[in-house]
Write a protein that holds these residues in place. Structure first.
Motif, PDB file in Angstrom:
ATOM      1  N   ILE A 155       0.638  20.063  16.594  1.00  0.00           N
ATOM      2  CA  ILE A 155       0.727  20.987  15.310  1.00  0.00           C
ATOM      3  C   ILE A 155      -0.262  19.976  14.180  1.00  0.00           C
ATOM      4  N   THR A 156      -1.010  20.786  13.654  1.00  0.00           N
ATOM      5  CA  THR A 156      -1.866  20.229  12.613  1.00  0.00           C
ATOM      6  C   THR A 156      -1.461  20.677  11.270  1.00  0.00           C
ATOM      7  N   ILE A 157      -1.296  19.731  10.283  1.00  0.00           N
ATOM      8  CA  ILE A 157      -0.900  20.061   8.924  1.00  0.00           C
ATOM      9  C   ILE A 157      -2.008  19.674   8.366  1.00  0.00           C
ATOM     10  N   GLN A 158      -2.559  20.790   7.198  1.00  0.00           N
ATOM     11  CA  GLN A 158      -3.623  20.598   6.360  1.00  0.00           C
ATOM     12  C   GLN A 158      -3.090  20.270   5.065  1.00  0.00           C
ATOM     13  N   VAL A 159      -3.895  19.049   4.526  1.00  0.00           N
ATOM     14  CA  VAL A 159      -3.402  18.488   3.189  1.00  0.00           C
ATOM     15  C   VAL A 159      -4.603  18.383   2.556  1.00  0.00           C
ATOM     16  N   VAL A 160      -4.174  18.995   0.970  1.00  0.00           N
ATOM     17  CA  VAL A 160      -5.002  18.690   0.126  1.00  0.00           C
ATOM     18  C   VAL A 160      -5.119  17.193  -0.246  1.00  0.00           C
ATOM     19  N   GLU A 161      -6.327  16.201   0.030  1.00  0.00           N
ATOM     20  CA  GLU A 161      -6.309  15.170   0.024  1.00  0.00           C
ATOM     21  C   GLU A 161      -6.406  14.836  -1.751  1.00  0.00           C
ATOM     22  N   GLY A 162      -5.650  13.741  -2.050  1.00  0.00           N
ATOM     23  CA  GLY A 162      -5.512  13.303  -3.268  1.00  0.00           C
ATOM     24  C   GLY A 162      -4.640  14.064  -4.522  1.00  0.00           C
ATOM     25  N   ALA A 163      -4.076  15.091  -3.723  1.00  0.00           N
ATOM     26  CA  ALA A 163      -3.435  15.891  -4.706  1.00  0.00           C
ATOM     27  C   ALA A 163      -2.017  15.519  -4.784  1.00  0.00           C
ATOM     28  N   LEU A 164      -1.386  15.908  -5.763  1.00  0.00           N
ATOM     29  CA  LEU A 164       0.047  15.609  -6.134  1.00  0.00           C
ATOM     30  C   LEU A 164       0.954  15.778  -4.797  1.00  0.00           C
ATOM     31  N   GLY A 165       1.668  14.940  -4.739  1.00  0.00           N
ATOM     32  CA  GLY A 165       2.658  15.312  -3.350  1.00  0.00           C
ATOM     33  C   GLY A 165       1.967  14.917  -2.134  1.00  0.00           C
ATOM     34  N   ALA A 166       0.595  14.589  -1.818  1.00  0.00           N
ATOM     35  CA  ALA A 166       0.230  14.579  -0.756  1.00  0.00           C
ATOM     36  C   ALA A 166       0.669  13.648   0.358  1.00  0.00           C
ATOM     37  N   ASP A 167       0.957  12.339  -0.441  1.00  0.00           N
ATOM     38  CA  ASP A 167       1.332  11.245   0.613  1.00  0.00           C
ATOM     39  C   ASP A 167       2.912  11.644   0.721  1.00  0.00           C
ATOM     40  N   ASP A 168       3.566  12.127  -0.084  1.00  0.00           N
ATOM     41  CA  ASP A 168       5.079  12.578   0.171  1.00  0.00           C
ATOM     42  C   ASP A 168       5.015  13.462   1.277  1.00  0.00           C
ATOM     43  N   LEU A 169       4.129  14.606   1.303  1.00  0.00           N
ATOM     44  CA  LEU A 169       4.303  15.657   2.357  1.00  0.00           C
ATOM     45  C   LEU A 169       3.846  14.974   3.924  1.00  0.00           C
ATOM     46  N   VAL A 170       2.929  14.054   3.953  1.00  0.00           N
ATOM     47  CA  VAL A 170       2.819  13.285   5.161  1.00  0.00           C
ATOM     48  C   VAL A 170       3.982  12.420   5.592  1.00  0.00           C
ATOM     49  N   ASP A 171       4.593  11.717   4.704  1.00  0.00           N
ATOM     50  CA  ASP A 171       5.908  11.149   4.920  1.00  0.00           C
ATOM     51  C   ASP A 171       7.095  11.943   5.335  1.00  0.00           C
ATOM     52  N   ALA A 172       7.310  13.159   4.888  1.00  0.00           N
ATOM     53  CA  ALA A 172       8.008  14.204   5.013  1.00  0.00           C
ATOM     54  C   ALA A 172       8.041  14.607   6.634  1.00  0.00           C
ATOM     55  N   VAL A 173       6.804  14.840   6.974  1.00  0.00           N
ATOM     56  CA  VAL A 173       6.369  15.203   8.380  1.00  0.00           C
ATOM     57  C   VAL A 173       6.745  14.027   9.127  1.00  0.00           C
ATOM     58  N   ARG A 174       6.108  12.743   9.099  1.00  0.00           N
ATOM     59  CA  ARG A 174       6.565  11.744   9.849  1.00  0.00           C
ATOM     60  C   ARG A 174       8.100  11.525  10.066  1.00  0.00           C
ATOM     61  N   ASP A 175       8.734  11.312   8.883  1.00  0.00           N
ATOM     62  CA  ASP A 175      10.357  11.418   9.057  1.00  0.00           C
ATOM     63  C   ASP A 175      10.962  12.545   9.890  1.00  0.00           C
ATOM     64  N   ALA A 176      10.562  13.690   9.820  1.00  0.00           N
ATOM     65  CA  ALA A 176      10.952  14.954  10.627  1.00  0.00           C
ATOM     66  C   ALA A 176      10.344  14.632  12.121  1.00  0.00           C
ATOM     67  N   GLU A 177       9.385  14.039  12.136  1.00  0.00           N
ATOM     68  CA  GLU A 177       9.123  13.776  13.800  1.00  0.00           C
ATOM     69  C   GLU A 177       9.781  12.436  14.053  1.00  0.00           C
ATOM     70  N   GLN A 178      10.212  11.378  13.442  1.00  0.00           N
ATOM     71  CA  GLN A 178      11.163  10.417  13.834  1.00  0.00           C
ATOM     72  C   GLN A 178      12.610  10.745  14.227  1.00  0.00           C
ATOM     73  N   ARG A 179      13.052  11.653  13.141  1.00  0.00           N
ATOM     74  CA  ARG A 179      14.514  12.074  13.405  1.00  0.00           C
ATOM     75  C   ARG A 179      14.437  13.035  14.840  1.00  0.00           C
TER      76      ARG A 179
END
Length: 162
Positions: free
Chosen positions: A46-70
């Motif tokens: 699954i590829t997630i598209q992220v607007v780089e440098g946008a507000l919340g971009a790092d949090d979005l990546v972290d949320a997906v990585r956390d879900a992946e780990q869970r």
């Protein structure tokens, strides 16, 4: 060609159950940075598209990585996630798609220019034109929506129903 491992397929189905709520919430939780998602090249990716440098971009990546780990902890597997930079949010793309769709229904302007379909593609609004109308329609769309990525296809309405 080998058949898919049934145990792996069942584990992936459970993983998707674990992850789907997070994936479905990304647009609402991170509207400034969520650009969309798509699958492939395999069912595990699954590829997630992220607007780089946008507000919340790092949090979005972290949320997906956390879900992946869970998911890995809960069912032993997860999907493979990758992140792709995009210039525009999913909400902005969908807003353009909705606007064009409403205008097709309420007026003949886009129809007269040859528009036969509009949808969302990978990081773009997908526009289908009647044969012979592609370039004039492309020019009108790009003039109306500068900075919005589009993908264009020429096809007649009959072929779109296949």
């Amino acid at each position: 060609m080998s058949s898919p491992d049934p145990e792996r397929q069942l584990a992936l189905a459970r993983a998707f159950e674990q992850i789907s709520a997070v994936l479905e919430s990304l647009a609402d939780l991170y509207p400034e940075s969520y650009g969309g998602r798509y699958g492939g090249p395999t069912n595990d990716d699954i590829t997630i598209q992220v607007v780089e440098g946008a507000l919340g971009a790092d949090d979005l990546v972290d949320a997906v990585r956390d879900a992946e780990q869970r998911s890995i902890e809960a069912v032993g597997v997860s999907f493979r996630f990758s992140f792709e930079p995009v210039r525009i949010t999913y909400a902005q793309l969908d807003g353009v798609r909705e606007e064009m769709t409403r205008e097709v229904i309420s007026s003949s302007t886009w129809s007269d220019l040859g528009l036969v379909g509009v949808g969302l593609g990978k990081g773009c609004v997908f526009v289908t034109a009647r044969p012979g109308h592609l370039e004039p329609l492309r020019a009108a769309v790009e003039r109306r929506y500068p900075g919005v990525p589009f993908s264009f296809l020429e096809a007649d309405a009959v072929n779109l129903r296949l």
